[in-house]
Design an enzyme around this catalytic site. Structure first.
Site, PDB file in Angstrom:
ATOM      1  N   ARG A  16       0.843  -1.194   0.000  1.00  0.00           N
ATOM      2  CA  ARG A  16       0.000   0.000   0.000  1.00  0.00           C
ATOM      3  C   ARG A  16       0.875   1.241   0.000  1.00  0.00           C
ATOM      4  NH1 ARG A  16      -0.108   1.935   5.385  1.00  0.00           N
ATOM      5  NH2 ARG A  16       0.535   0.398   6.943  1.00  0.00           N
ATOM      6  N   ASP A  37       5.814  -7.523   2.243  1.00  0.00           N
ATOM      7  CA  ASP A  37       5.058  -6.782   3.251  1.00  0.00           C
ATOM      8  C   ASP A  37       4.667  -7.729   4.375  1.00  0.00           C
ATOM      9  OD1 ASP A  37       2.994  -4.976   4.547  1.00  0.00           O
ATOM     10  OD2 ASP A  37       3.424  -3.799   2.756  1.00  0.00           O
ATOM     11  N   ASP A  72       7.561 -10.635   8.392  1.00  0.00           N
ATOM     12  CA  ASP A  72       8.002  -9.556   9.275  1.00  0.00           C
ATOM     13  C   ASP A  72       9.506  -9.384   9.101  1.00  0.00           C
ATOM     14  OD1 ASP A  72       8.751  -7.874  11.342  1.00  0.00           O
ATOM     15  OD2 ASP A  72       7.439  -8.819  12.819  1.00  0.00           O
ATOM     16  N   ASN A  99      11.539   0.282   1.917  1.00  0.00           N
ATOM     17  CA  ASN A  99      10.493   1.247   2.243  1.00  0.00           C
ATOM     18  C   ASN A  99       9.762   0.905   3.535  1.00  0.00           C
ATOM     19  OD1 ASN A  99       8.283   3.306   1.501  1.00  0.00           O
ATOM     20  ND2 ASN A  99       7.142   1.397   1.663  1.00  0.00           N
ATOM     21  N   TYR A 170      11.326   7.637  15.858  1.00  0.00           N
ATOM     22  CA  TYR A 170      11.207   7.418  14.411  1.00  0.00           C
ATOM     23  C   TYR A 170      12.269   8.233  13.675  1.00  0.00           C
ATOM     24  CZ  TYR A 170       9.211   7.881   9.692  1.00  0.00           C
ATOM     25  OH  TYR A 170       9.023   7.909   8.332  1.00  0.00           O
ATOM     26  N   LYS A 174      15.362   6.900  11.349  1.00  0.00           N
ATOM     27  CA  LYS A 174      15.518   7.310   9.956  1.00  0.00           C
ATOM     28  C   LYS A 174      16.832   8.045   9.725  1.00  0.00           C
ATOM     29  CE  LYS A 174      11.793   5.671   7.996  1.00  0.00           C
ATOM     30  NZ  LYS A 174      11.909   4.614   6.958  1.00  0.00           N
ATOM     31  N   THR A 205      -0.949  10.449   1.533  1.00  0.00           N
ATOM     32  CA  THR A 205      -1.361   9.071   1.292  1.00  0.00           C
ATOM     33  C   THR A 205      -2.664   8.809   2.031  1.00  0.00           C
ATOM     34  OG1 THR A 205      -0.141   8.269   3.214  1.00  0.00           O
ATOM     35  CG2 THR A 205       1.056   8.347   1.114  1.00  0.00           C
TER      36      THR A 205
END
Length: 268
Positions: A16, A37, A72, A99, A170, A174, A205
């Site tokens: 997605r 995914d 996973d 991603n 997060y 990153k 999104t």
């Protein structure tokens, strides 16, 4: 011929959103696609409409081959299986797009001092550990081929602070992805393997539309701070991936490209 005809690409977190957009752009360019995914039906969970029964079917409708591998990617065995199934189906790996990621963890605050130990581990594992595991797993194949492209997905949050220190861990993960990318470029360049990263800003999104406003992402104030005065689209990000995945960027490696509309106006 299409720019990526005969190539094979793995895109993680591709069921997605941005991952799907990356996968379909590479398919349009002629690459065979592996959709990786934790949930291959993830689009349905957030109300994202597909043009076929799955992202794999969408890719195949563009004239390429595609398989889906569910797992996973925080787990080394899942990563090994992803690479094994890719090689069994296609015999090579030319492009890896890391991603897969998540910005928040349930049951935890988003500030550094509010993040629980469990949430810290989860955010680091999903965003940074999974990328490192996937890069390490594809490296032997790319080395043997003497070619390959790795594109890691970092974040604007890994380059520049959100207001009040929001999404702290997060952002730390990153930032780690950005640094990891540079180390990979240094390590793998002599094998003809390029490693770069994209640092997306705020992208419209389906997931963003469903975020709780209290998360502080996609606010009017953030929009006003963007030089181009709009949030990004999945196509904006896919355009940069096309550059990095093709020979257009043949002399580009170790770079982190901020795709944020000018929200960040300094080098990464």
């Amino acid at each position: 011929m299409a720019a990526l005809s005969g190539k094979v690409a793995i895109v993680t977190g591709a069921a997605r959103g941005l991952g799907r957009a990356y996968a379909l752009r590479l398919a349009k360019l002629g690459a065979d696609i592996v959709i990786a995914d934790v949930n291959l039906k993830g689009a349905a969970r957030i109300g994202e409409e597909l043009t076929a029964e799955s992202v794999m079917a969408e890719a195949e409708a563009l004239g390429v081959r595609s398989i889906g591998v569910e797992g996973d990617l925080r787990e080394p065995e899942a990563v090994k299986r992803l690479v094994a199934e890719t090689l069994a189906a296609f015999g090579r790996i030319d492009i890896l797009v890391n991603n897969a990621g998540v910005a928040v963890a349930r049951g935890s605050g988003t500030l550094a001092t509010e993040t629980t130990p469990e949430a810290f581990d989860y955010l680091i594992d999903v965003n940074l550990k999974s990328a490192q595991l996937c890069c390490a797993a594809v490296a032997p194949t790319m080395k043997a081929q003497r070619s390959g492209v790795i594109v890691n997905i970092s974040s604007q949050t890994g380059i520049s602070l959100l207001e009040g220190g929001n999404l702290a861990v997060y952002g730390a993960a990153k930032a780690g992805v950005a640094y990891l990318t540079r180390t990979l470029a240094a390590e793998l360049g002599s094998y003809g393997i390029r490693a770069n990263a994209i640092a997306p800003g705020i992208v419209e999104t389906e997931r963003l539309k469903r975020l709780d406003p209290s998360m502080g992402v996609g606010t009017p104030r953030q929009l006003e701070a963007i030089a181009l005065k709009r949030f990004g689209s999945t196509e904006d990000l896919a355009n940069v991936l096309e550059f990095l995945a093709t020979d257009l960027s043949g002399y580009v490696t170790g770079q982190v490209i901020s795709v944020c509309g000018g929200a960040v106006l300094h080098p990464s």
